[in-house]
Design a protein around this motif. Sequence first.
Motif, PDB file in Angstrom:
ATOM      1  N   ASP A 279       0.870  -1.177   0.000  1.00 59.90           N
ATOM      2  CA  ASP A 279       0.000   0.000   0.000  1.00 59.90           C
ATOM      3  C   ASP A 279       0.907   1.226   0.000  1.00 59.90           C
ATOM      4  O   ASP A 279       1.493   1.587   1.025  1.00 59.90           O
ATOM      5  CB  ASP A 279      -0.897  -0.023   1.246  1.00 59.90           C
ATOM      6  N   THR A 280       1.032   1.865  -1.156  1.00 57.30           N
ATOM      7  CA  THR A 280       2.006   2.955  -1.297  1.00 57.30           C
ATOM      8  C   THR A 280       1.670   4.172  -0.452  1.00 57.30           C
ATOM      9  O   THR A 280       2.535   5.027  -0.239  1.00 57.30           O
ATOM     10  CB  THR A 280       2.130   3.384  -2.768  1.00 57.30           C
ATOM     11  N   THR A 281       0.447   4.281   0.019  1.00 61.09           N
ATOM     12  CA  THR A 281       0.112   5.399   0.898  1.00 61.09           C
ATOM     13  C   THR A 281       0.544   5.125   2.335  1.00 61.09           C
ATOM     14  O   THR A 281       0.454   6.007   3.196  1.00 61.09           O
ATOM     15  CB  THR A 281      -1.397   5.699   0.880  1.00 61.09           C
ATOM     16  N   ARG A 282       1.011   3.910   2.590  1.00 61.63           N
ATOM     17  CA  ARG A 282       1.481   3.544   3.925  1.00 61.63           C
ATOM     18  C   ARG A 282       2.984   3.273   3.929  1.00 61.63           C
ATOM     19  O   ARG A 282       3.693   3.673   4.854  1.00 61.63           O
ATOM     20  CB  ARG A 282       0.720   2.320   4.444  1.00 61.63           C
ATOM     21  N   VAL A 283       3.460   2.561   2.908  1.00 62.72           N
ATOM     22  CA  VAL A 283       4.883   2.223   2.819  1.00 62.72           C
ATOM     23  C   VAL A 283       5.408   2.651   1.455  1.00 62.72           C
ATOM     24  O   VAL A 283       4.901   2.213   0.419  1.00 62.72           O
ATOM     25  CB  VAL A 283       5.109   0.709   3.012  1.00 62.72           C
ATOM     26  N   ALA A 284       6.410   3.507   1.443  1.00 62.70           N
ATOM     27  CA  ALA A 284       7.083   3.923   0.213  1.00 62.70           C
ATOM     28  C   ALA A 284       8.412   3.187   0.118  1.00 62.70           C
ATOM     29  O   ALA A 284       9.146   3.101   1.105  1.00 62.70           O
ATOM     30  CB  ALA A 284       7.322   5.431   0.221  1.00 62.70           C
ATOM     31  N   VAL A 285       8.714   2.659  -1.055  1.00 57.56           N
ATOM     32  CA  VAL A 285       9.980   1.953  -1.276  1.00 57.56           C
ATOM     33  C   VAL A 285      10.812   2.800  -2.232  1.00 57.56           C
ATOM     34  O   VAL A 285      10.449   2.976  -3.402  1.00 57.56           O
ATOM     35  CB  VAL A 285       9.739   0.545  -1.853  1.00 57.56           C
ATOM     36  N   VAL A 286      11.903   3.336  -1.717  1.00 54.61           N
ATOM     37  CA  VAL A 286      12.735   4.263  -2.494  1.00 54.61           C
ATOM     38  C   VAL A 286      14.186   3.770  -2.439  1.00 54.61           C
ATOM     39  O   VAL A 286      14.967   4.195  -1.585  1.00 54.61           O
ATOM     40  CB  VAL A 286      12.625   5.705  -1.950  1.00 54.61           C
ATOM     41  N   PRO A 287      14.563   2.857  -3.333  1.00 49.49           N
ATOM     42  CA  PRO A 287      15.929   2.323  -3.309  1.00 49.49           C
ATOM     43  C   PRO A 287      16.945   3.337  -3.830  1.00 49.49           C
ATOM     44  O   PRO A 287      16.579   4.368  -4.411  1.00 49.49           O
ATOM     45  CB  PRO A 287      15.834   1.107  -4.240  1.00 49.49           C
ATOM     46  N   THR A 288      18.207   3.018  -3.658  1.00 48.71           N
ATOM     47  CA  THR A 288      19.275   3.901  -4.125  1.00 48.71           C
ATOM     48  C   THR A 288      19.245   4.046  -5.645  1.00 48.71           C
ATOM     49  O   THR A 288      19.643   5.069  -6.180  1.00 48.71           O
ATOM     50  CB  THR A 288      20.631   3.361  -3.655  1.00 48.71           C
ATOM     51  N   ALA A 289      18.792   3.009  -6.340  1.00 45.45           N
ATOM     52  CA  ALA A 289      18.549   3.081  -7.782  1.00 45.45           C
ATOM     53  C   ALA A 289      17.214   2.405  -8.065  1.00 45.45           C
ATOM     54  O   ALA A 289      16.896   1.385  -7.464  1.00 45.45           O
ATOM     55  CB  ALA A 289      19.669   2.411  -8.570  1.00 45.45           C
ATOM     56  N   PHE A 290      16.444   2.974  -8.975  1.00 43.83           N
ATOM     57  CA  PHE A 290      15.100   2.469  -9.237  1.00 43.83           C
ATOM     58  C   PHE A 290      15.077   1.288 -10.210  1.00 43.83           C
ATOM     59  O   PHE A 290      14.045   0.633 -10.341  1.00 43.83           O
ATOM     60  CB  PHE A 290      14.214   3.584  -9.785  1.00 43.83           C
ATOM     61  N   CYS A 291      16.186   1.028 -10.899  1.00 43.16           N
ATOM     62  CA  CYS A 291      16.247  -0.061 -11.869  1.00 43.16           C
ATOM     63  C   CYS A 291      17.184  -1.175 -11.407  1.00 43.16           C
ATOM     64  O   CYS A 291      18.132  -0.936 -10.649  1.00 43.16           O
ATOM     65  CB  CYS A 291      16.777   0.442 -13.214  1.00 43.16           C
TER      66      CYS A 291
ATOM     67  N   PRO B 192      25.256   5.652  -9.651  1.00 45.58           N
ATOM     68  CA  PRO B 192      25.078   6.925  -8.922  1.00 45.58           C
ATOM     69  C   PRO B 192      24.178   7.917  -9.643  1.00 45.58           C
ATOM     70  O   PRO B 192      23.524   8.737  -8.996  1.00 45.58           O
ATOM     71  CB  PRO B 192      26.512   7.458  -8.805  1.00 45.58           C
ATOM     72  N   ILE B 193      24.127   7.850 -10.978  1.00 42.08           N
ATOM     73  CA  ILE B 193      23.331   8.836 -11.708  1.00 42.08           C
ATOM     74  C   ILE B 193      21.856   8.770 -11.343  1.00 42.08           C
ATOM     75  O   ILE B 193      21.140   9.769 -11.413  1.00 42.08           O
ATOM     76  CB  ILE B 193      23.530   8.664 -13.238  1.00 42.08           C
ATOM     77  N   CYS B 194      21.377   7.599 -10.922  1.00 35.99           N
ATOM     78  CA  CYS B 194      19.972   7.497 -10.534  1.00 35.99           C
ATOM     79  C   CYS B 194      19.719   8.327  -9.282  1.00 35.99           C
ATOM     80  O   CYS B 194      18.769   9.114  -9.224  1.00 35.99           O
ATOM     81  CB  CYS B 194      19.584   6.033 -10.297  1.00 35.99           C
ATOM     82  N   TRP B 195      20.563   8.157  -8.279  1.00 35.35           N
ATOM     83  CA  TRP B 195      20.434   8.954  -7.058  1.00 35.35           C
ATOM     84  C   TRP B 195      20.524  10.438  -7.387  1.00 35.35           C
ATOM     85  O   TRP B 195      19.713  11.247  -6.942  1.00 35.35           O
ATOM     86  CB  TRP B 195      21.520   8.552  -6.063  1.00 35.35           C
ATOM     87  N   GLU B 196      21.527  10.802  -8.182  1.00 39.97           N
ATOM     88  CA  GLU B 196      21.773  12.211  -8.477  1.00 39.97           C
ATOM     89  C   GLU B 196      20.631  12.847  -9.281  1.00 39.97           C
ATOM     90  O   GLU B 196      20.352  14.038  -9.132  1.00 39.97           O
ATOM     91  CB  GLU B 196      23.098  12.334  -9.245  1.00 39.97           C
ATOM     92  N   THR B 197      19.964  12.045 -10.085  1.00 42.59           N
ATOM     93  CA  THR B 197      18.898  12.565 -10.937  1.00 42.59           C
ATOM     94  C   THR B 197      17.558  12.667 -10.207  1.00 42.59           C
ATOM     95  O   THR B 197      16.822  13.644 -10.367  1.00 42.59           O
ATOM     96  CB  THR B 197      18.718  11.679 -12.182  1.00 42.59           C
ATOM     97  N   TRP B 198      17.243  11.663  -9.391  1.00 42.55           N
ATOM     98  CA  TRP B 198      15.885  11.542  -8.882  1.00 42.55           C
ATOM     99  C   TRP B 198      15.686  11.692  -7.381  1.00 42.55           C
ATOM    100  O   TRP B 198      14.632  12.124  -6.935  1.00 42.55           O
ATOM    101  CB  TRP B 198      15.295  10.183  -9.292  1.00 42.55           C
ATOM    102  N   HIS B 199      16.651  11.317  -6.584  1.00 37.94           N
ATOM    103  CA  HIS B 199      16.325  11.097  -5.182  1.00 37.94           C
ATOM    104  C   HIS B 199      16.017  12.341  -4.375  1.00 37.94           C
ATOM    105  O   HIS B 199      15.138  12.314  -3.514  1.00 37.94           O
ATOM    106  CB  HIS B 199      17.398  10.225  -4.520  1.00 37.94           C
TER     107      HIS B 199
END
Length: 201
Positions: free
Chosen positions: A82-94, A109-116
């Motif tokens: 349930d994304t309104t209760r638990v958000a999963v935000v890894p260091t890279a999304f892929c 690292p570019i994923c973190w630098e671009t999105w996080h």
Amino acid sequence: MTDDIASLREAIRACRICADRFAATRTRHAPRPVPWFDAGARILVCGQAPGLRVHEAGKPFHDRSGDRLRDWMGIGPETFYDTTRVAVVPTAFCFPGYDAKGSDLPPPPICWETWHHRVLDALGAAPLRILIGGYAFRRHLGDARPVREVVADWERLAPGTFVLPHPSWRNTAFLRRNPFVEAELVPALRTAVAAALSGGR
């Protein structure tokens, strides 16, 4: 200015900045970002990067590691996903792919630098933040010590932050060598998860 969360999810899902990088891995796969978050999430789970099974399913922790993590948290799939209760935000999304020896590649690292920073700003401060593994420790805490040392100091962290070793079944030997994880840390985590989900801090 804070991003609209729905638009941010779609932008991440469409991201292809690592297409050439992933095409050069042993798996030669295309990017498939797995953004799994929504406004109001009470718990932020921050790990390393999706594995191959998550890449195929398009769902975070959709594997035996996820089974163990949910057990550690004391919740079932219906709450975890349930994304309104638990958000999963890894260091890279892929899924970063495998190297020539078949080992997981590190999260780019570019994923973190671009999105996080955009994701974390959009979500705001959650009552509970769970950091999993060395990459998350370095990114969120600036702590580059070995995983065992960071996890052993879990009681010294600011309230609302927990650190965990990766719940992979390949870490079973680590857990046997460090029984405090399941004897002390996990019960405290379950209490914190229950409090966060019920509206406490």
